[in-house]
Scaffold this active site. Sequence first.
Site, PDB file in Angstrom:
ATOM      1  CB  SER A 101      -0.977  -0.043   1.177  1.00 39.42           C
ATOM      2  OG  SER A 101      -1.977   0.927   1.062  1.00 39.42           O
ATOM      3  CG  ASP A 240      -2.579   4.158  -1.354  1.00 41.81           C
ATOM      4  OD1 ASP A 240      -3.347   4.005  -2.324  1.00 41.81           O
ATOM      5  OD2 ASP A 240      -2.630   3.449  -0.336  1.00 41.81           O
ATOM      6  CG  ASP A 244      -5.837   0.943  -0.371  1.00 41.90           C
ATOM      7  OD1 ASP A 244      -5.072   1.932  -0.352  1.00 41.90           O
ATOM      8  OD2 ASP A 244      -5.821   0.065   0.513  1.00 41.90           O
TER       9      ASP A 244
END
Length: 449
Positions: A101, A240, A244
Amino acid sequence: MGKYFGTDGVRGEANVELTPELAFKLGRFGGYVLSQHEPDRPRVFVARDTRISGELLESALVAGLLSVGIEVYKLGVLATPGVSYLVRTEQASAGVMISASHNPALDNGIKFFGGDGFKLADEQEAEIEALLDAKEDDLPRPSAQGLGMVVDYPEGLRKYEKFLVSTGSDLEGMKIAIDAANGAASYSARQVFLDLNADITVIGEEPDGLNINDGVGSTHPEQLQNLVKGSDFVIGLAFDGDSDRLIAVDENGEIVDGDKIMYIIGKYLSEKGRLSKNTIVTTVMSNLGFHKALDRENINKKITAVGDRYVVEEMRRSGYNLGGEQSGHVIIMDYNTTGDGQLTAIQLTKVMKETGKTLSELANEVTIYPQKLVNIYVKNDMKNKAMEVPMIAQIIEKMEAEMAGNGRILVRPSGTEPLLRVMAEAPSTEEVNYYVDTIAKVVKTEIGI
């Protein structure tokens, strides 16, 4: 959370903590667990972000899946919510995303989705962990036709892009700046917003395996702010690494965070009669100004612990369709089952287009209270018992009385470190500093190390 699986899958420094050996085992044991719940040969979709370690871990993971007879569809580089969407709409057995992430490039992670597009059930994660901890690997070892096969499935990306476009409005006449974080959105955001007829400029679109989230993206929006400020862009959109989450920038270069984004979309849905139970689900970290704005609009809120996992759990349990976090994770359950930065961006620009308002006009309906958060090292056995210490409980009660409803104090333990987090919000920076510093002093005296 288990021994290996955290709130967002298995994570660690790639090739050091999250090794190819572990990735192989996760594929093998995860595939076996899935096969026990499937009458037919399971079909699993696998994607990754742009980290240099992605292909290394993907190869090992896929080998593990194939070793227990799983049919693997390789999606290539794709946003995490794209995996969730495709698993659900293409009736796959499960999905796996290889990403860390918003973390830096040296980290990576492996996250499983069930066939419904949601995070794998805790019970199934527990089954995988039990196999990881077993002394011997006694699982079947099929051969020949019993082995799994790989299908390259690049068309999955275009299907996800078409889905995103189908949820939006024609953005002709809107000049938009996009920061793709040198991550997964580098492969989709440009095409999606061109298909919506926006006039776009994209930065953070040159991934080299090492520059994901490096000075760009939702955790580093300064470059995007500078691009938008003093220009004719009507909005900036920062994603990012796995796309998400979304942090937006208004036409003046000011940050519009997850709280404000949820308010804007939530108010729009409420006015259309489309906000389920007229409620937004958020976490304890959402700003007091966000809560006051919802109260003014007669929109209900449901508060959960920190983490989009808990937001999604509450949304599923109670039938809500909008929730998220201040950090930019926004879940719009009418469209997808997880936080989706590009989807959120499309809904945000749709509100701008349909209302004819600038982003600053929409966002400034929320007055964000100054907020301060400090981390205090405390005795590990006391971090969950801080409120049982009389002096700490008394000083918090005293500070809350002084606030008289025009401020907020939140004291919570870290889930992974011997830390107590003390946060306060109030109308002025001076008041915030006073409240936090006063409480922190007492905490350090009573249980600090």
